[in-house]
Design an enzyme around this catalytic site. Structure first.
Site, PDB file in Angstrom:
ATOM      1  N   HIS A 155       0.794  -1.340  -0.133  1.00 55.33           N
ATOM      2  CA  HIS A 155      -0.501   0.088  -0.163  1.00 55.33           C
ATOM      3  C   HIS A 155       1.026   1.181   0.147  1.00 55.33           C
ATOM      4  O   HIS A 155       0.337   2.277  -0.671  1.00 55.33           O
ATOM      5  CB  HIS A 155      -1.127  -0.360   1.207  1.00 55.33           C
ATOM      6  CG  HIS A 155      -1.889  -0.952   1.211  1.00 55.33           C
ATOM      7  ND1 HIS A 155      -3.178  -0.866   0.941  1.00 55.33           N
ATOM      8  CD2 HIS A 155      -2.190  -2.203   0.996  1.00 55.33           C
ATOM      9  CE1 HIS A 155      -4.373  -1.670   0.788  1.00 55.33           C
ATOM     10  NE2 HIS A 155      -3.038  -2.918   0.845  1.00 55.33           N
ATOM     11  N   ASP A 362       4.053   9.492  -1.146  1.00 54.79           N
ATOM     12  CA  ASP A 362       2.642   8.414  -0.723  1.00 54.79           C
ATOM     13  C   ASP A 362       2.321   7.560  -2.194  1.00 54.79           C
ATOM     14  O   ASP A 362       2.538   7.544  -2.772  1.00 54.79           O
ATOM     15  CB  ASP A 362       1.296   9.293  -1.009  1.00 54.79           C
ATOM     16  CG  ASP A 362       0.665   9.079   0.674  1.00 54.79           C
ATOM     17  OD1 ASP A 362       0.712   8.376   0.715  1.00 54.79           O
ATOM     18  OD2 ASP A 362      -0.263   9.977   1.178  1.00 54.79           O
TER      19      ASP A 362
END
Length: 474
Positions: A155, A362
């Site tokens: 993730h 991110d």
């Protein structure tokens, strides 16, 4: 039909309303509802690690959770996952605190989890493992004779060799990860970085662009950008406002709102964001008294020094900015270090004129997608988005910025505040179309379908691969 077994550090049990709100839970539950199966993970509790697994069953889905003792939790979760892997994978080697004892604890917990899961695995189960806490998990299962299909989804970003190879245990981690049948990444850059890391350590052979062999293991890599449920977000954003929010909206009539919500983390670029807002007030004084920037940043990992430092930085910056630019009746920046209900945040998104999402690094950043999905299509706000968020690869109609360039971010905020309605509607429509097409259900369906296309391993095939890779051992 084979069952699906999902493994993650934490689970979202059906009786826990708060934990089941996140994007991962939506995707995992969608996959489990389609196939039936098991969700296995840590209970969130420490102590009494010998206690039997807690199992809850609803229909054909079972949630199974376990406890960890305090020492193992500290070593595996705090000291290695979050003080080594998290900063390294977010390109912050300066914050990595590698301790050999923590590495050993990380491996020990992964081995323990494999022991706990082993009796629950059926011969035709398909396993889907999530995130950086469980990089060696497939390797532990293979050592216990598990030949089922095992997929892994990361993730967070995967760093380039210059970063990853600085970790003392990088070679062991890479070889362990190759025991997965399918490795999924948020972006193509992450996928290629993983392969580059392997190539720097051993011979990597590829059949086509997505099937590879290394260390005697054959595995597939693919990109699966995670999505959201845009219909659910839109539903939460619409409807009547709670009394306090309605009052606030009335008070702010005529004031344009810049809104941002992030977990308090050094990867999110919050100090840089405050500096960019200060530059906006400095370079574009026409906005004085007419805008307000609200930053919600609930504390995370508050016992870690790096996170305490950010909090103090933000508190000082907020005080300085308000002291310098504030007026009687106008406070330019509101910084709230607290948690807010997710449904309320979607309503706040809807009436915000600018969504500011500028992480330094991110994996995806679902907040960017949620902001777009929450907007009124007839009068949408403008998304200002970091080029270093995975979402920037999809949401190309946002105002894409370099978060390290405060003047560029300030200029983008100014442009967003002045953007005409026709341009706002056009940009929003393009982004919403992408979000709807690549929603959370599409994400999990693609991954599971691809994983099921892979031929399960056998003891014989694993041995053949090892012999081919290391012929001198034959």
């Amino acid at each position: 039909m084979s069952r699906l077994v999902v493994v993650s550090n934490r689970i979202a049990p059906p009786d826990d309303k708060k934990s089941s709100a996140g994007g991962l839970a939506v995707g995992v539950l969608g996959a489990l509802k389609a196939a039936g199966g098991l969700w296995f993970g840590w209970s969130g509790e420490t102590g009494d690690e010998d206690k039997p697994l807690k199992k809850v069953t609803r229909g054909d889905i079972t949630w199974a959770s376990f406890n960890l003792n305090e020492q193992d939790h500290d070593l595996y979760y705090n000291q290695f996952s979050n003080a080594v892997l998290w900063p390294a994978f977010h390109y912050r080697l300066d914050l990595v605190n590698f301790q050999r004892e923590a590495w050993e604890g990380y491996l020990r917990v992964n081995a323990t989890l494999a022991d706990k899961l082993l009796p629950l695995i059926k011969e035709d189960d398909t396993l889907w493992v999530h995130d950086y806490h469980l990089l060696p998990f497939a390797s532990e299962l293979r050592q216990r004779g598990v030949n089922n299909r095992i997929g892994f989804f990361l993730h967070i970003p995967f760093p380039t060799p210059e970063i990853f190879n600085a970790l003392p245990t990088h070679a062991e981690l890479l070889e362990q990860m190759c025991d997965y049948d399918l490795l999924g990444f948020q972006t193509e850059n992450d996928r290629l970085a993983f392969l580059d890391c392997i190539s720097s350590k051993t011979r990597l052979t590829s059949r086509g662009s997505k099937t590879h062999s290394a260390w005697g293991h054959t595995f597939r890599t693919e990109v699966y950008p995670i999505g959201i449920d845009p219909k659910e977000i839109a539903s939460q954003a619409q409807g009547p406002l709670p009394p306090k929010l309605a009052q606030l909206k009335a008070e702010l009539k005529g004031v344009q709102n810049i809104f941002s919500v992030e977990r308090l983390d050094y990867s999110k670029g919050l100090p840089e964001r405050f500096q960019a807002y200060e530059a906006l007030l400095e370079k574009y004084p026409q906005h004085h008294g007419k805008i307000r920037y609200t930053q919600i940043a609930p504390t995370s990992r508050g016992d870690v020094q790096a996170y305490q430092d950010i909090r103090h930085q933000l508190e000082n910056a907020a005080g300085r900015i308000n002291g310098k630019y504030g007026q009687l009746g106008w406070t330019p920046l509101y910084y709230l270090n607290q948690h807010f209900d997710r449904k309320l945040l979607m309503k706040v998104f809807r009436y915000s004129d600018v969504g500011l999402v500028t992480p330094l690094r991110d994996g995806m950043n679902l907040v960017a997608k949620e902001y777009v999905a929450a907007q009124d299509p007839a009068n949408p706000g403008v998304l200002v988005l970091s080029q270093f968020a995975g979402a920037a690869n999809e949401l190309t109609s946002a105002l894409i910025v370099n978060p390290y360039d405060r003047d560029e971010v300030a200029a983008a905020m100014n442009r967003a505040l002045l953007m005409p309605l026709t341009e706002r509607v056009s940009r929003h429509a393009e982004m919403l179309e992408v979000i709807k097409k690549n929603d959370i259900y599409h994400w999990q369906e693609r991954f599971i379908n691809d994983l099921k296309q892979i031929t399960p391993r056998t003891a014989e095939s694993r041995l053949q691969n090892k012999v081919a890779a290391f012929p001198k051992l034959a």
